[in-house]
Design a protein around this motif. Structure first.
Motif, short mmCIF file in Angstrom:
data_model
loop_
_atom_site.label_atom_id
_atom_site.label_comp_id
_atom_site.label_asym_id
_atom_site.label_seq_id
_atom_site.Cartn_x
_atom_site.Cartn_y
_atom_site.Cartn_z
N ASP A 1 29.06 -4.72 1.99
CA ASP A 1 30.09 -3.70 1.94
C ASP A 1 31.46 -4.29 1.62
OD1 ASP A 1 28.35 -1.66 2.43
OD2 ASP A 1 28.61 -1.73 4.58
N ILE A 2 31.72 -5.44 2.18
CA ILE A 2 33.01 -6.07 1.91
C ILE A 2 33.14 -6.44 0.44
CG2 ILE A 2 32.23 -8.37 2.57
CD1 ILE A 2 35.73 -7.03 3.24
N PHE A 3 32.03 -6.84 -0.16
CA PHE A 3 32.06 -7.20 -1.58
C PHE A 3 32.34 -5.98 -2.45
CE2 PHE A 3 29.30 -10.54 0.25
CZ PHE A 3 30.15 -11.61 0.02
N ASP A 4 31.79 -4.84 -2.07
CA ASP A 4 32.06 -3.60 -2.82
C ASP A 4 33.54 -3.26 -2.77
OD1 ASP A 4 29.40 -3.27 -3.41
OD2 ASP A 4 29.02 -1.87 -1.77
N ILE A 6 36.07 -5.24 -2.14
CA ILE A 6 36.85 -6.24 -2.88
C ILE A 6 36.72 -6.01 -4.38
CG2 ILE A 6 36.99 -8.70 -3.44
CD1 ILE A 6 36.34 -9.25 -0.47
N TYR A 7 35.50 -5.73 -4.83
CA TYR A 7 35.29 -5.49 -6.26
C TYR A 7 36.13 -4.31 -6.74
CZ TYR A 7 33.19 -3.97 -10.60
OH TYR A 7 33.01 -3.55 -11.89
N TRP A 8 36.07 -3.18 -6.04
CA TRP A 8 36.82 -2.01 -6.49
C TRP A 8 38.32 -2.20 -6.35
CZ3 TRP A 8 34.54 0.65 -9.81
CH2 TRP A 8 33.18 0.90 -9.74
N SER A 9 38.74 -3.01 -5.39
CA SER A 9 40.17 -3.32 -5.27
C SER A 9 40.64 -4.15 -6.45
CB SER A 9 40.44 -4.06 -3.97
OG SER A 9 40.09 -3.27 -2.86
N ASP A 11 39.16 -4.21 -9.34
CA ASP A 11 39.06 -3.32 -10.50
C ASP A 11 40.31 -2.48 -10.64
OD1 ASP A 11 37.54 -1.86 -12.64
OD2 ASP A 11 37.78 -0.21 -11.21
N GLN A 53 37.78 3.45 1.19
CA GLN A 53 36.77 2.41 1.44
C GLN A 53 37.29 1.37 2.42
OE1 GLN A 53 35.81 1.06 -2.53
NE2 GLN A 53 33.87 2.17 -2.46
N TRP A 54 38.55 0.97 2.28
CA TRP A 54 39.11 0.00 3.22
C TRP A 54 39.15 0.59 4.64
CZ3 TRP A 54 39.44 -4.99 2.97
CH2 TRP A 54 39.52 -5.62 1.74
#
Length: 177
Positions: A1-4, A6-9, A11, A53-54
């Motif tokens: 979940d943390i990777f998701d 971070i990825y969208w942040s 992006d 998400q955060w």
């Protein structure tokens, strides 16, 4: 979940540096112009999803096991990011406009229709499996369908049979055959 998250942040930040095609003038790589374009188009949606998400990540981490199941179900809002696929329509129209061959034009259109059917079957299969997970659902009743990827293929089989109007789900062979 943390990777998701971070990825969208990341992006979100990268979209400030992504060039924009203008109707007049072609590709625009001016950072100020690109930032203004992004702020007036997709930024509001992107920032709301990323902030949400955060928040979900922090609340989920702080309330580990304290009835945060509602928070877990709210993660479905990530699907809102798929709204960015609306850009795809303009891209496809641009590609089809540039194709001079009727054969290639038909091939691209048929490919898009097939992609839509495959996407529909996938979404229907996921929904059917989710329904089957309920108490006394078909996943509980059939022990052999609990393992992956067989449970997905059974769900996809059901979705395909719904396209042709036949819902006969009984396999004629065992799983081992």
């Amino acid at each position: 979940d943390i990777f998701d998250v971070i990825y969208w942040s990341l992006d979100l930040l990268m979209n400030f540096r992504t060039g924009v095609y203008r109707k007049v003038g072609g590709l625009d790589m001016d950072p100020r112009s690109v930032a203004c374009h992004y702020l007036t188009t997709w930024f509001a949606l992107d920032i709301s999803v990323v902030v949400f998400q955060w928040i979900l990540l922090v609340v989920d981490a702080s309330s580990a096991g304290n009835g945060a199941s509602f928070i877990r179900y709210m993660r479905i809002t990530r699907i809102v990011k798929l709204l960015r696929l609306a850009k795809l329509d303009g891209l496809v129209a641009n590609v089809l406009e540039r194709i001079q061959s009727l054969f290639m034009h038909l091939l691209v259109k048929m490919g898009l229709y097939m992609l839509c059917v495959v996407l529909w079957v996938h979404l229907s299969a996921c929904l059917w499996y989710w329904i089957g997970l309920a108490d006394n659902g078909w996943v509980e009743e059939h022990e052999q369908y609990r393992e992956m990827p067989l449970n997905y293929w059974v769900s996809a089989h059901w979705a395909v049979t719904q396209l042709q109007g036949n819902s006969d789900l009984g396999p004629t062979f065992s799983v081992g055959e």
